[in-house]
Enzyme design. Sequence first.
Site, PDB file in Angstrom:
ATOM      1  N   ASP A 170      -3.258   4.445   2.886  1.00 35.82           N
ATOM      2  CA  ASP A 170      -3.592   4.784   4.271  1.00 35.82           C
ATOM      3  C   ASP A 170      -3.194   6.224   4.543  1.00 35.82           C
ATOM      4  OD1 ASP A 170      -4.397   2.184   4.782  1.00 35.82           O
ATOM      5  OD2 ASP A 170      -2.481   1.574   5.667  1.00 35.82           O
ATOM      6  N   ASP A 212       0.863  -1.183   0.000  1.00 31.07           N
ATOM      7  CA  ASP A 212       0.000   0.000   0.000  1.00 31.07           C
ATOM      8  C   ASP A 212       0.897   1.229   0.000  1.00 31.07           C
ATOM      9  OD1 ASP A 212       1.086   0.272   2.515  1.00 31.07           O
ATOM     10  OD2 ASP A 212      -0.811   0.256   3.607  1.00 31.07           O
ATOM     11  N   ASP A 232       1.452   4.746   2.378  1.00 32.26           N
ATOM     12  CA  ASP A 232       1.074   5.355   3.656  1.00 32.26           C
ATOM     13  C   ASP A 232       1.441   6.831   3.676  1.00 32.26           C
ATOM     14  OD1 ASP A 232       0.501   2.714   5.217  1.00 32.26           O
ATOM     15  OD2 ASP A 232       2.483   2.418   4.321  1.00 32.26           O
TER      16      ASP A 232
HETATM   17  P1  8DG Z   1       4.327  -2.398   2.960  1.00 32.23           P
HETATM   18  O1  8DG Z   1       3.081  -1.583   2.973  1.00 32.23           O
HETATM   19  O2  8DG Z   1       5.344  -1.887   2.009  1.00 32.23           O
HETATM   20  O3  8DG Z   1       4.042  -3.841   2.757  1.00 32.23           O
HETATM   21  O4  8DG Z   1       5.031  -2.283   4.396  1.00 32.23           O
HETATM   22  P2  8DG Z   1       4.829  -1.161   5.493  1.00 32.23           P
HETATM   23  O5  8DG Z   1       4.516   0.160   4.862  1.00 32.23           O
HETATM   24  O6  8DG Z   1       5.990  -1.214   6.402  1.00 32.23           O
HETATM   25  O7  8DG Z   1       3.591  -1.710   6.326  1.00 32.23           O
HETATM   26  P3  8DG Z   1       2.139  -1.104   6.631  1.00 32.23           P
HETATM   27  O8  8DG Z   1       1.277  -2.280   6.956  1.00 32.23           O
HETATM   28  O9  8DG Z   1       1.649  -0.224   5.551  1.00 32.23           O
HETATM   29  O10 8DG Z   1       2.323  -0.285   7.985  1.00 32.23           O
HETATM   30  C1  8DG Z   1       3.131   0.872   8.079  1.00 32.23           C
HETATM   31  C2  8DG Z   1       3.232   1.301   9.512  1.00 32.23           C
HETATM   32  O11 8DG Z   1       2.008   1.824   9.973  1.00 32.23           O
HETATM   33  C3  8DG Z   1       3.574   0.118  10.428  1.00 32.23           C
HETATM   34  O12 8DG Z   1       4.789   0.376  11.108  1.00 32.23           O
HETATM   35  C4  8DG Z   1       2.454   0.082  11.422  1.00 32.23           C
HETATM   36  C5  8DG Z   1       1.887   1.482  11.342  1.00 32.23           C
HETATM   37  N1  8DG Z   1       0.526   1.615  11.831  1.00 32.23           N
HETATM   38  C6  8DG Z   1       0.276   2.210  13.022  1.00 32.23           C
HETATM   39  N2  8DG Z   1      -1.045   2.225  13.270  1.00 32.23           N
HETATM   40  C7  8DG Z   1      -1.646   1.615  12.232  1.00 32.23           C
HETATM   41  C8  8DG Z   1      -3.004   1.335  11.945  1.00 32.23           C
HETATM   42  O13 8DG Z   1      -3.907   1.673  12.701  1.00 32.23           O
HETATM   43  N3  8DG Z   1      -3.260   0.683  10.790  1.00 32.23           N
HETATM   44  C9  8DG Z   1      -2.266   0.334   9.939  1.00 32.23           C
HETATM   45  N4  8DG Z   1      -2.603  -0.296   8.797  1.00 32.23           N
HETATM   46  N5  8DG Z   1      -0.955   0.596  10.184  1.00 32.23           N
HETATM   47  C10 8DG Z   1      -0.653   1.232  11.318  1.00 32.23           C
HETATM   48  O14 8DG Z   1       1.163   2.667  13.739  1.00 32.23           O
HETATM   49 MN    MN Z   2       2.721   0.397   3.755  1.00 31.20          MN
HETATM   50 MN    MN Z   3      -0.392   0.770   5.595  1.00 31.60          MN
END
Ligand code: 8DG
Ligand code: MN
Ligand code: MN
Length: 373
Positions: free
Chosen positions: A297, A205, A207
């Site tokens: 996100d 995703d 962020d």
């Molecule tokens: P990716 O998307 O490339 O696979 O990896 P990522 O970017 O490291 O993982 P992510 O699942 O998108 O999460 C990014 C960070 O967001 C992770 O360290 C956890 C943090 N996070 C929070 N709170 C929340 C929440 O409420 N929902 C989600 N989805 N992530 C959160 O601190």
């Molecule tokens: Mn991510």
């Molecule tokens: Mn995310």
Amino acid sequence: PEASTHLPVVVLSRYACQRRTSTENHNEIFTDAFEVMAESYEFSQCDGQCLAFRRAASVLKSVPWPVERLGAATRLPCLGEHTRAVMEEILQCGRSFEVEKILCNDRYQRLKLFTSVFGVGPKTAEKWHRGGLRTLNDALEDPGVELNSMQKAGFRHHGDISRAVSRAEALALGEILHQAALGISAHAVLVLTGGFRRGKEFGHDVDFLLSTPEQGKEETLLLSLVDSLRRQGILLYCDHHPSTFDINNLPGVSFEAMDHFAKSFLILRLEDRQVEGGVQRPEGQHDGRSWRAVRVDVVAPPMERYAFTLLGWTGSRQFERDLRRFARKEKRMLLDNHGLWDKTKKEFLPAEREEDIFAHLGLEYLEPQLRNA
Ligand code: 8DG
Ligand code: MN
Ligand code: MN
């Protein structure tokens, strides 16, 4: 002369926040296997074993060369009996039979398939598996399965969302969101966080952190941003979580993984022509469309909480877990996305930048690119 024939001795900390972990993984052969083990334990709700394999994988990611033997010279922390046994198998046979058995396991395969749908977690996947569902079509056609709106969107865009998001696509979305945010407020701040901030080339995703120096206006800003995306016709799905943040309720209570800031989990439509350098569609995906769906996100903390939220959302998850554990165990402090509480001084420690938080914890500052634990 002798030293030059040996790899330098590195002493690795058992905390990921004291290790440098770039995106370059020299031990994928082990960490891929550990990820399968961890996932399988996660599906069985064996949290301890799951965490043990995630920790071991995280340690190996920080070793800057391929580990070739498990001798005393490689004093790696966080490797237990089971993780070592899997490593030994791979070192001797090039593969792990235990991992291969899991990969062939029906239940593992189905849970893996079901949880690949946005909105379907291990609990729902397990329920579907126990109900005898085998394929995604089974879940769509079974009259006993009632999908919520998130899962419906997850199924509708399953192909696109399962495909990795490239850095070029992430930057294109950043540009679209930034323009939309500036159209609402000239003071809006939007930063890329998550895996792409850590320098990853691909992600599941994209962020973002959104904020504004106008106090108390960040949630309205996020809602207006989502509304602007809707009016542009690029909002395919939105799951908005209103803020439940209250600074007065903080001490002692709410130090936890999830934060209380306003946030939206979105699916957006990204046109191919908006992506710098164009888009390469994988074989078999030339369906005549000139766009794809992407999971996005956005979290909207108040500006004075910016550093804590940025640190929390930059990840990796393992890095965050160890930062918090380090704070708790080594410093008698509680860290989460809202703040840093010193249990000895009984006060919140202020931070304007991520560097301030590392300094409070007595940690050497690590650039996001070194947080890929
Ligand atoms: P990716 O998307 O490339 O696979 O990896 P990522 O970017 O490291 O993982 P992510 O699942 O998108 O999460 C990014 C960070 O967001 C992770 O360290 C956890 C943090 N996070 C929070 N709170 C929340 C929440 O409420 N929902 C989600 N989805 N992530 C959160 O601190
Ligand atoms: Mn991510
Ligand atoms: Mn995310």
